[in-house]
Design a protein around this motif. Sequence first.
Motif, PDB file in Angstrom:
ATOM      1  N   ILE A   7      56.031  39.621  47.320  1.00  0.00           N
ATOM      2  CA  ILE A   7      54.718  40.229  47.633  1.00  0.00           C
ATOM      3  C   ILE A   7      53.499  39.293  47.136  1.00  0.00           C
ATOM      4  O   ILE A   7      53.558  39.144  45.804  1.00  0.00           O
ATOM      5  N   ILE A   8      52.586  39.072  47.861  1.00  0.00           N
ATOM      6  CA  ILE A   8      51.331  38.243  47.208  1.00  0.00           C
ATOM      7  C   ILE A   8      50.348  39.293  47.352  1.00  0.00           C
ATOM      8  O   ILE A   8      50.055  40.001  48.183  1.00  0.00           O
ATOM      9  N   VAL A   9      49.573  39.208  46.031  1.00  0.00           N
ATOM     10  CA  VAL A   9      48.273  40.168  46.107  1.00  0.00           C
ATOM     11  C   VAL A   9      47.221  38.954  45.724  1.00  0.00           C
ATOM     12  O   VAL A   9      47.342  38.165  44.739  1.00  0.00           O
ATOM     13  N   THR A  10      46.114  39.083  46.717  1.00  0.00           N
ATOM     14  CA  THR A  10      44.846  38.124  46.437  1.00  0.00           C
ATOM     15  C   THR A  10      44.082  38.715  45.411  1.00  0.00           C
ATOM     16  O   THR A  10      44.034  39.955  45.166  1.00  0.00           O
ATOM     17  N   GLU A  11      43.213  38.136  44.702  1.00  0.00           N
ATOM     18  CA  GLU A  11      42.393  38.516  43.579  1.00  0.00           C
ATOM     19  C   GLU A  11      43.328  39.243  42.659  1.00  0.00           C
ATOM     20  O   GLU A  11      42.763  40.304  42.163  1.00  0.00           O
ATOM     21  N   GLY A  12      44.386  39.080  42.225  1.00  0.00           N
ATOM     22  CA  GLY A  12      45.473  39.684  41.545  1.00  0.00           C
ATOM     23  C   GLY A  12      45.051  39.959  40.072  1.00  0.00           C
ATOM     24  O   GLY A  12      45.655  40.607  39.393  1.00  0.00           O
ATOM     25  N   THR A  13      43.887  39.020  39.756  1.00  0.00           N
ATOM     26  CA  THR A  13      43.688  39.291  38.158  1.00  0.00           C
ATOM     27  C   THR A  13      42.542  40.287  37.937  1.00  0.00           C
ATOM     28  O   THR A  13      41.905  40.581  36.861  1.00  0.00           O
ATOM     29  N   SER A  14      41.751  40.855  39.208  1.00  0.00           N
ATOM     30  CA  SER A  14      40.644  41.672  38.947  1.00  0.00           C
ATOM     31  C   SER A  14      41.187  42.967  38.498  1.00  0.00           C
ATOM     32  O   SER A  14      42.475  43.283  38.493  1.00  0.00           O
ATOM     33  N   THR A  15      40.485  43.794  38.179  1.00  0.00           N
ATOM     34  CA  THR A  15      40.783  45.243  37.589  1.00  0.00           C
ATOM     35  C   THR A  15      41.741  45.943  38.599  1.00  0.00           C
ATOM     36  O   THR A  15      43.010  46.365  38.356  1.00  0.00           O
ATOM     37  N   LEU A  16      41.425  46.101  39.866  1.00  0.00           N
ATOM     38  CA  LEU A  16      42.062  46.582  40.956  1.00  0.00           C
ATOM     39  C   LEU A  16      43.374  45.856  41.311  1.00  0.00           C
ATOM     40  O   LEU A  16      44.391  46.368  41.386  1.00  0.00           O
ATOM     41  N   GLY A  17      43.240  44.434  41.595  1.00  0.00           N
ATOM     42  CA  GLY A  17      44.205  43.796  41.593  1.00  0.00           C
ATOM     43  C   GLY A  17      45.462  43.553  40.922  1.00  0.00           C
ATOM     44  O   GLY A  17      46.387  43.841  41.015  1.00  0.00           O
ATOM     45  N   ALA A  18      45.133  43.721  39.467  1.00  0.00           N
ATOM     46  CA  ALA A  18      45.900  43.758  38.656  1.00  0.00           C
ATOM     47  C   ALA A  18      46.861  45.165  38.446  1.00  0.00           C
ATOM     48  O   ALA A  18      48.103  44.910  38.387  1.00  0.00           O
ATOM     49  N   ARG A  19      46.048  46.247  38.633  1.00  0.00           N
ATOM     50  CA  ARG A  19      46.588  47.467  38.882  1.00  0.00           C
ATOM     51  C   ARG A  19      47.744  47.636  39.908  1.00  0.00           C
ATOM     52  O   ARG A  19      48.907  48.103  39.892  1.00  0.00           O
ATOM     53  N   ILE A  20      47.361  46.905  41.148  1.00  0.00           N
ATOM     54  CA  ILE A  20      48.336  46.691  42.330  1.00  0.00           C
ATOM     55  C   ILE A  20      49.589  45.872  41.814  1.00  0.00           C
ATOM     56  O   ILE A  20      50.566  46.252  42.078  1.00  0.00           O
ATOM     57  N   CYS A  21      49.252  44.879  41.049  1.00  0.00           N
ATOM     58  CA  CYS A  21      50.465  43.921  40.643  1.00  0.00           C
ATOM     59  C   CYS A  21      51.680  44.571  40.089  1.00  0.00           C
ATOM     60  O   CYS A  21      52.630  44.650  40.208  1.00  0.00           O
ATOM     61  N   LYS A  22      50.929  45.356  38.965  1.00  0.00           N
ATOM     62  CA  LYS A  22      51.760  46.099  37.978  1.00  0.00           C
ATOM     63  C   LYS A  22      52.403  47.296  38.608  1.00  0.00           C
ATOM     64  O   LYS A  22      53.521  47.436  38.339  1.00  0.00           O
ATOM     65  N   GLU A  23      51.956  47.939  39.489  1.00  0.00           N
ATOM     66  CA  GLU A  23      52.600  48.948  40.352  1.00  0.00           C
ATOM     67  C   GLU A  23      53.659  48.547  41.103  1.00  0.00           C
ATOM     68  O   GLU A  23      54.688  49.245  41.114  1.00  0.00           O
ATOM     69  N   ILE A  24      53.420  47.468  41.964  1.00  0.00           N
ATOM     70  CA  ILE A  24      54.500  46.996  42.746  1.00  0.00           C
ATOM     71  C   ILE A  24      55.566  46.259  41.927  1.00  0.00           C
ATOM     72  O   ILE A  24      56.896  46.156  42.420  1.00  0.00           O
ATOM     73  N   ALA A  25      55.358  45.495  40.786  1.00  0.00           N
ATOM     74  CA  ALA A  25      56.171  45.015  40.057  1.00  0.00           C
ATOM     75  C   ALA A  25      57.147  45.684  39.586  1.00  0.00           C
ATOM     76  O   ALA A  25      58.455  45.637  39.256  1.00  0.00           O
ATOM     77  N   ALA A  26      56.937  46.999  39.186  1.00  0.00           N
ATOM     78  CA  ALA A  26      57.624  48.241  38.740  1.00  0.00           C
ATOM     79  C   ALA A  26      58.861  48.507  39.611  1.00  0.00           C
ATOM     80  O   ALA A  26      59.682  49.178  39.216  1.00  0.00           O
ATOM     81  N   THR A  27      58.764  48.101  41.003  1.00  0.00           N
ATOM     82  CA  THR A  27      59.687  48.314  41.876  1.00  0.00           C
ATOM     83  C   THR A  27      60.823  47.209  42.131  1.00  0.00           C
ATOM     84  O   THR A  27      61.606  47.228  43.039  1.00  0.00           O
ATOM     85  N   GLN A  28      60.753  46.357  40.940  1.00  0.00           N
ATOM     86  CA  GLN A  28      61.777  45.439  41.088  1.00  0.00           C
ATOM     87  C   GLN A  28      61.292  44.059  42.297  1.00  0.00           C
ATOM     88  O   GLN A  28      62.124  43.494  42.442  1.00  0.00           O
ATOM     89  N   SER A  29      60.112  44.230  42.430  1.00  0.00           N
ATOM     90  CA  SER A  29      59.688  42.920  43.550  1.00  0.00           C
ATOM     91  C   SER A  29      59.136  42.028  42.684  1.00  0.00           C
ATOM     92  O   SER A  29      58.810  41.948  41.799  1.00  0.00           O
ATOM     93  N   ILE A  30      59.309  40.758  43.553  1.00  0.00           N
ATOM     94  CA  ILE A  30      58.839  39.637  42.772  1.00  0.00           C
ATOM     95  C   ILE A  30      56.970  39.826  43.241  1.00  0.00           C
ATOM     96  O   ILE A  30      56.991  39.460  44.579  1.00  0.00           O
ATOM     97  N   VAL A  31      56.410  39.733  42.545  1.00  0.00           N
ATOM     98  CA  VAL A  31      54.791  39.819  42.853  1.00  0.00           C
ATOM     99  C   VAL A  31      53.991  38.601  42.099  1.00  0.00           C
ATOM    100  O   VAL A  31      54.205  38.162  41.067  1.00  0.00           O
ATOM    101  N   ILE A  32      53.439  37.841  43.054  1.00  0.00           N
ATOM    102  CA  ILE A  32      52.508  36.734  42.876  1.00  0.00           C
ATOM    103  C   ILE A  32      51.242  37.113  43.020  1.00  0.00           C
ATOM    104  O   ILE A  32      50.523  37.489  44.076  1.00  0.00           O
ATOM    105  N   ALA A  33      50.436  37.032  41.688  1.00  0.00           N
ATOM    106  CA  ALA A  33      49.170  37.387  41.653  1.00  0.00           C
ATOM    107  C   ALA A  33      48.132  35.904  42.025  1.00  0.00           C
ATOM    108  O   ALA A  33      48.567  35.041  41.413  1.00  0.00           O
ATOM    109  N   LEU A  34      47.175  35.845  42.875  1.00  0.00           N
ATOM    110  CA  LEU A  34      46.242  34.681  43.059  1.00  0.00           C
ATOM    111  C   LEU A  34      45.067  34.949  42.581  1.00  0.00           C
ATOM    112  O   LEU A  34      44.473  36.167  42.992  1.00  0.00           O
ATOM    113  N   SER A  35      44.654  33.893  42.084  1.00  0.00           N
ATOM    114  CA  SER A  35      43.281  34.056  41.282  1.00  0.00           C
ATOM    115  C   SER A  35      42.940  32.570  40.938  1.00  0.00           C
ATOM    116  O   SER A  35      43.661  31.830  40.804  1.00  0.00           O
TER     117      SER A  35
END
Length: 229
Positions: A7-35
Amino acid sequence: MTKQPVIIVTEGTSTLGARICKEIAATQSIVIALSTNENEGYDLVASDPRVRFRQANSQKESDVRAVLEEVEAQFGRLDALIYNPPSTPPGHLTSFHELDLFDWNQALHQQLTAAVFSAQLSYPLLKSSQGAIVNVIPTPNEDDRHSEVLSVCSQGLIGLSESLANSLAPSVRVHAVCHYLNRSTDEKNDVNQYSDVAAMVRFLVSKETAHINGQVFKVTDRALEKKHT
């Protein structure tokens, strides 16, 4: 090819983006944050090693294309694109008579055009995985003045999401998750809404929602809304 969802998350280091990344990473998915911010990317990975970081400008088609080529080569799949644009586009809350058309056009590119080419470039991989696109949409409060830029961008992105849901079905499902901007701080937004937005995004990219398509979800804080009325 990995068996884990990618899963790719754009603006992944913003406050909201980081929240989303961590939430999805907890499901054992590979999360790629772009920034574009390398230091914030390293901080994000340090705070949650399950999240991966790629330095890329999600408003540049060439950067998004390069990331997708890397994802295909390394993982062989993409299961979801979370398009999370900057929450305050150029011209946000600028009075209408002072609004610069350069800022207007930059905002449209940032919020809408980039969402279009990101979806186009991601589609082949998403089609193969029967994946999803989730557009995370900042929207102004109803009583905000001089919110023309954000109003147009948010309504446009909602319309784009609904149209893409029809055009890309049944191969790829598309949703929108809307959140209201708090006029104070990111920290207060985080407390009031961001955890719920992240949870909603996690739910929409899961296989549990494979039968749902084209929905627009509005995640709001009722106490915040009442305070502003």
